[in-house]
Design a protein around this motif. Structure first.
Motif, PDB file in Angstrom:
ATOM      1  N   GLY A  83       0.810  -1.223   0.000  1.00 22.22           N
ATOM      2  CA  GLY A  83       0.000   0.000   0.000  1.00 22.22           C
ATOM      3  C   GLY A  83       0.833   1.258   0.000  1.00 22.22           C
ATOM      4  O   GLY A  83       1.004   1.919  -1.025  1.00 22.22           O
ATOM      5  N   SER A  84       1.411   1.568   1.161  1.00 23.88           N
ATOM      6  CA  SER A  84       2.119   2.845   1.310  1.00 23.88           C
ATOM      7  C   SER A  84       3.224   3.031   0.279  1.00 23.88           C
ATOM      8  O   SER A  84       3.466   4.154  -0.190  1.00 23.88           O
ATOM      9  N   ALA A  85       3.902   1.934  -0.109  1.00 17.02           N
ATOM     10  CA  ALA A  85       4.992   2.063  -1.079  1.00 17.02           C
ATOM     11  C   ALA A  85       4.453   2.582  -2.410  1.00 17.02           C
ATOM     12  O   ALA A  85       5.077   3.439  -3.052  1.00 17.02           O
ATOM     13  N   LEU A  86       3.266   2.094  -2.798  1.00 14.69           N
ATOM     14  CA  LEU A  86       2.653   2.573  -4.047  1.00 14.69           C
ATOM     15  C   LEU A  86       2.135   4.000  -3.901  1.00 14.69           C
ATOM     16  O   LEU A  86       2.350   4.852  -4.763  1.00 14.69           O
ATOM     17  N   VAL A  87       1.448   4.225  -2.796  1.00 14.10           N
ATOM     18  CA  VAL A  87       0.856   5.544  -2.571  1.00 14.10           C
ATOM     19  C   VAL A  87       1.957   6.606  -2.476  1.00 14.10           C
ATOM     20  O   VAL A  87       1.799   7.738  -2.942  1.00 14.10           O
ATOM     21  N   GLY A  88       3.106   6.211  -1.918  1.00 11.33           N
ATOM     22  CA  GLY A  88       4.256   7.108  -1.851  1.00 11.33           C
ATOM     23  C   GLY A  88       4.747   7.506  -3.242  1.00 11.33           C
ATOM     24  O   GLY A  88       5.120   8.665  -3.478  1.00 11.33           O
ATOM     25  N   LYS A  89       4.729   6.553  -4.157  1.00 10.78           N
ATOM     26  CA  LYS A  89       5.131   6.853  -5.538  1.00 10.78           C
ATOM     27  C   LYS A  89       4.155   7.853  -6.174  1.00 10.78           C
ATOM     28  O   LYS A  89       4.560   8.769  -6.891  1.00 10.78           O
ATOM     29  N   ILE A  90       2.874   7.622  -5.925  1.00  6.42           N
ATOM     30  CA  ILE A  90       1.854   8.531  -6.484  1.00  6.42           C
ATOM     31  C   ILE A  90       2.072   9.940  -5.942  1.00  6.42           C
ATOM     32  O   ILE A  90       2.016  10.923  -6.677  1.00  6.42           O
ATOM     33  N   GLU A  91       2.380  10.016  -4.657  1.00  8.87           N
ATOM     34  CA  GLU A  91       2.600  11.322  -4.036  1.00  8.87           C
ATOM     35  C   GLU A  91       3.824  12.018  -4.640  1.00  8.87           C
ATOM     36  O   GLU A  91       3.760  13.205  -4.987  1.00  8.87           O
ATOM     37  N   SER A  92       4.924  11.265  -4.781  1.00  4.44           N
ATOM     38  CA  SER A  92       6.155  11.883  -5.295  1.00  4.44           C
ATOM     39  C   SER A  92       5.970  12.405  -6.714  1.00  4.44           C
ATOM     40  O   SER A  92       6.591  13.393  -7.106  1.00  4.44           O
ATOM     41  N   ALA A  93       5.147  11.716  -7.494  1.00  6.28           N
ATOM     42  CA  ALA A  93       4.968  12.126  -8.889  1.00  6.28           C
ATOM     43  C   ALA A  93       4.191  13.433  -9.005  1.00  6.28           C
ATOM     44  O   ALA A  93       4.215  14.081 -10.057  1.00  6.28           O
ATOM     45  N   GLY A  94       3.491  13.797  -7.929  1.00  2.00           N
ATOM     46  CA  GLY A  94       2.777  15.074  -7.925  1.00  2.00           C
ATOM     47  C   GLY A  94       1.751  15.160  -9.041  1.00  2.00           C
ATOM     48  O   GLY A  94       0.909  14.289  -9.204  1.00  2.00           O
ATOM     49  N   GLU A  95       1.851  16.219  -9.827  1.00  8.30           N
ATOM     50  CA  GLU A  95       0.885  16.460 -10.907  1.00  8.30           C
ATOM     51  C   GLU A  95       1.073  15.488 -12.070  1.00  8.30           C
ATOM     52  O   GLU A  95       0.173  15.309 -12.884  1.00  8.30           O
TER      53      GLU A  95
END
Lengths: 410, 267
Positions: free
Chosen positions: B233-245
């Motif tokens: 979960g968090s590992a994927l969600v972290g990637k989504i967050e880092s990618a921003g827009e």
């Protein structure tokens, strides 16, 4: 008055809620993640055991007398009553307790329990900071590590209490998530608890949270009502006609109400924070304007949107700025035994000034809601009627808020 | 047999471990979710856990908290999550979808109303973090009737009695929370997990999927050996967050991570 009322904990005769799993009718219960189920069942077991343990109760009794300063007096606010021209207003002076509010009744009890359970670390959430201070205080006394979670908005508006906690050796963690107030502090404390369950005792400051907290905090706070019963009998010869207390989570209110629940001639009025006014939506009055849901481990009335998301609350008083309320209040409301009303920020300020100027008592902004409502109510009742208000805390912590609101430069 | 059970049995027969990604619906925006679900399936996901954002995610660490906040800023809601599942089903009738979240949005919609809608749009399982079996006596029969699997969490400190109870009441699989903590924590101890899973196996025959602390291909491979699969979960969600827009970057990052996990799980 000697303190035979202090730890006389037998339940009132006919009212015997919650049930074994912590339900008050449809409210209460245990709605938590699996990791917390074991510590909660251990706590429940310890709580029921020690509340019947003579040695534990004697220690609690001693601390309440010699450390907290109980019993707290009841004061007849004669000038205020005369000014209103109606019922006689009496004040239960919880503001005179050590640390300045009713919160310490509960923290003394829970800290003793923590010690008995062998926990070495205490955590707490706080809104106005009164519960945080009361927790830091008992932790200092017992030599326990203490971490207090506090919304960053509250850290700013209750700075004096933040300093007190720090001086007492507690670590104050400002919470930046969500609305940055009491509910978010509670979320963060829950996250800490789930991570450190083995050595940590979570001292919840109000009658919310999963069972056994609503029952346990009530039982520790019920000393307020038990003393009041004896004191009012001594002073007036009978029970008060009406009890009035402010309700955020509702611990001071339930502490006053509980011992009177079976005295049906005594009316009970809980006062929620109407903030800018119920109609504006900017308030903290779930019983007056919310609906039932599940938050922070129990089912109760909540302030939520149509999708079940918790909405931001508003009150001038940090201690009432909470979107939920203790499940027992939800039950007392539905059953009709207690009556819940609300007071706006402006009205609370009027109550604050009236008590300060007429009686020389500076009340907490939370308690000012109860004062303001009692003043209104008094005008509608005959002069021989009595209203007992729980003056749950003193107002020193609020002077910066008041100075800012009223443009007073120091 | 439910879609979840069928999927997990097929995997078992093939001698493979399940890869179960979690993303928060509506993060970083509602338009991202359904395409991301399809891409995750292509990258090797066997079941998808879709997080329903909640204002007060008490069991989640900062990464998923922030995902909830981003989704809520787009007015994501349980109602809208159900619509996303409907949209996903237009193209994928095989991959099980589990909704994971907190109880209050479900209470708000009403239990029966929620169950009816969930069945209608093709939801396969429900994981409600703050609804232990003790408080689920009203919802469980409704789910049962609708053929939706209630997924329960087990923790390192779950007692034998509770494990047995959840083995009885749970359907589909049990989600083993590998550590005491919130989502995204990093103090995973494989020895502890192994011991506990052995204990759980004695008490239930439901598949056990292990989550919390699965960060990369190595931890996924190591953890998967102990149970029937992993939840990430968090590992994927972290990637989504880092990618921003940059949602195409987010899509690439999460599929890359899942592909690498898939590979290490199959190795």
């Amino acid at each position: 008055m000697r303190s035979k009322a202090l730890t006389n904990l037998e339940l009132t005769e006919s009212y015997n809620l919650p049930d074994q799993r912590g339900h008050f009718g449809p409210y209460g219960g245990v709605f938590v993640a699996e990791t917390l189920m074991l510590p909660i069942s251990e706590l429940t077991e310890a709580y029921y055991r020690y509340m019947k343990d003579k040695e534990f109760l004697a220690e609690l009794d001693y601390d309440l007398q010699h450390y907290v300063g109980r019993p707290s007096p009841i004061y007849h606010a004669e000038r205020l009553s005369r000014e209103m021209g109606g019922a006689q207003i009496f004040l239960k002076r919880e503001d005179l307790n050590h640390t300045g509010a009713h919160k310490v009744n509960n923290t003394v009890g829970q800290a003793l329990l923590a010690k008995r359970m062998g926990k070495t670390r205490i955590i707490a959430e706080t809104g106005a900071g009164q519960h945080g201070v009361a927790t830091a205080t008992v932790a200092a006394r017992l030599g326990l590590e203490c971490v207090v979670y506090m919304g960053s908005v509250d850290v700013a508006r209750q700075a004096p209490n933040v300093l007190r906690m720090k001086l007492l050796g507690a670590k104050v963690v400002p919470v930046e998530s969500g609305s940055k107030t009491l509910k978010d502090a509670l979320n963060e404390a829950m996250r800490d608890w789930v991570t450190n369950v083995d050595n940590t005792f979570y001292i919840i400051g109000t009658v919310a949270g999963p069972h056994p907290y609503p029952a346990m905090v009530r039982d520790f706070q019920a000393v307020i009502g038990r003393e009041s019963k004896e004191q009012m009998l001594e002073m007036t010869g009978h029970n008060p006609d009406v009890l009035v207390a402010c309700v955020g989570g509702g611990s001071n209110a339930i502490g006053l109400f509980y011992p009177f629940i079976d005295d049906h001639e005594v009316a009970m009025h809980g006062v929620e924070a109407a903030g800018d006014g119920i109609a504006t939506g900017r308030h903290s009055a779930p019983l007056s304007a919310g609906r039932p849901g599940v938050l922070h481990g129990n089912r109760t009335y909540l302030m939520e949107d149509e999708d079940g998301e918790i909405i931001e609350t508003h009150s001038i008083s940090a201690g009432l700025d909470y979107p939920g309320v203790g499940p027992e209040h939800a039950w007392l409301k539905d059953s009709g035994r207690a009556h819940y009303v609300s007071i706006t920020d402006d009205e609370a300020m009027q109550g604050f000034h009236a008590l300060t100027r007429l009686e020389g008592i500076i009340p907490a902004l939370e308690s000012s809601h109860a004062i303001a409502y009692a003043m209104k109510l008094a005008t509608t009742l005959a002069k021989d009627k009595t209203i007992l208000v729980n003056l749950s805390g003193r107002g020193d912590k609020d002077i910066n808020t008041i100075a800012a609101r009223e443009g007073i430069s120091l | 047999m439910s879609r979840i059970t069928k999927t997990l049995e097929n995997l078992k027969q093939a001698g493979r471990k399940a890869l179960i990604p979690f993303i928060t619906a509506g993060d970083p925006s509602p338009a991202f979710t359904v395409p991301a679900m399809h891409e995750m399936v292509k990258a090797g996901a066997d079941i998808i856990e879709l997080g329903v954002p909640f204002s007060d995610p008490m069991a989640d660490g900062p990464v998923i908290q922030r995902a909830s906040e981003r989704a809520l800023a787009h007015k994501m809601s349980l109602r809208k999550v159900l619509e996303l599942v409907r949209e996903f089903r237009l193209q994928d009738d095989a991959t099980p979808v589990v909704l994971m979240g907190y109880l209050n949005p479900v209470e708000s919609l009403g239990y029966q109303n929620f169950v009816d809608k969930a069945k209608e749009v093709g939801v396969d399982g429900i994981l409600t973090v703050d609804m232990p079996p003790e408080e689920s006596s009203e919802l469980l029969p409704m789910l049962d009737k609708a053929g939706i699997d209630p997924i329960f969490l087990l923790a390192p400190n779950s007692t034998e009695e509770r494990i047995a109870k959840m083995g009885q009441l749970g359907r589909g699989y049990l989600y083993y929370v590998s550590l005491k903590g919130v989502t995204g924590a990093s103090h995973l101890n494989l020895g502890d997990v192994e011991r506990k899973i052995k204990e759980i196996r004695k008490l239930t025959s439901l598949p056990i999927e292990i989550g919390f602390g699965v960060k990369n291909a190595e931890t996924a491979a190591a953890v998967s050996k102990l149970g029937d699969g992993v939840v990430v979960g968090s590992a994927l969600v972290g990637k989504i967050e880092s990618a921003g827009e940059d949602t195409s970057l987010a899509l690439r990052d999460i599929t890359d991570l899942l592909s690498s996990m898939r590979k290490s799980l199959n190795a």
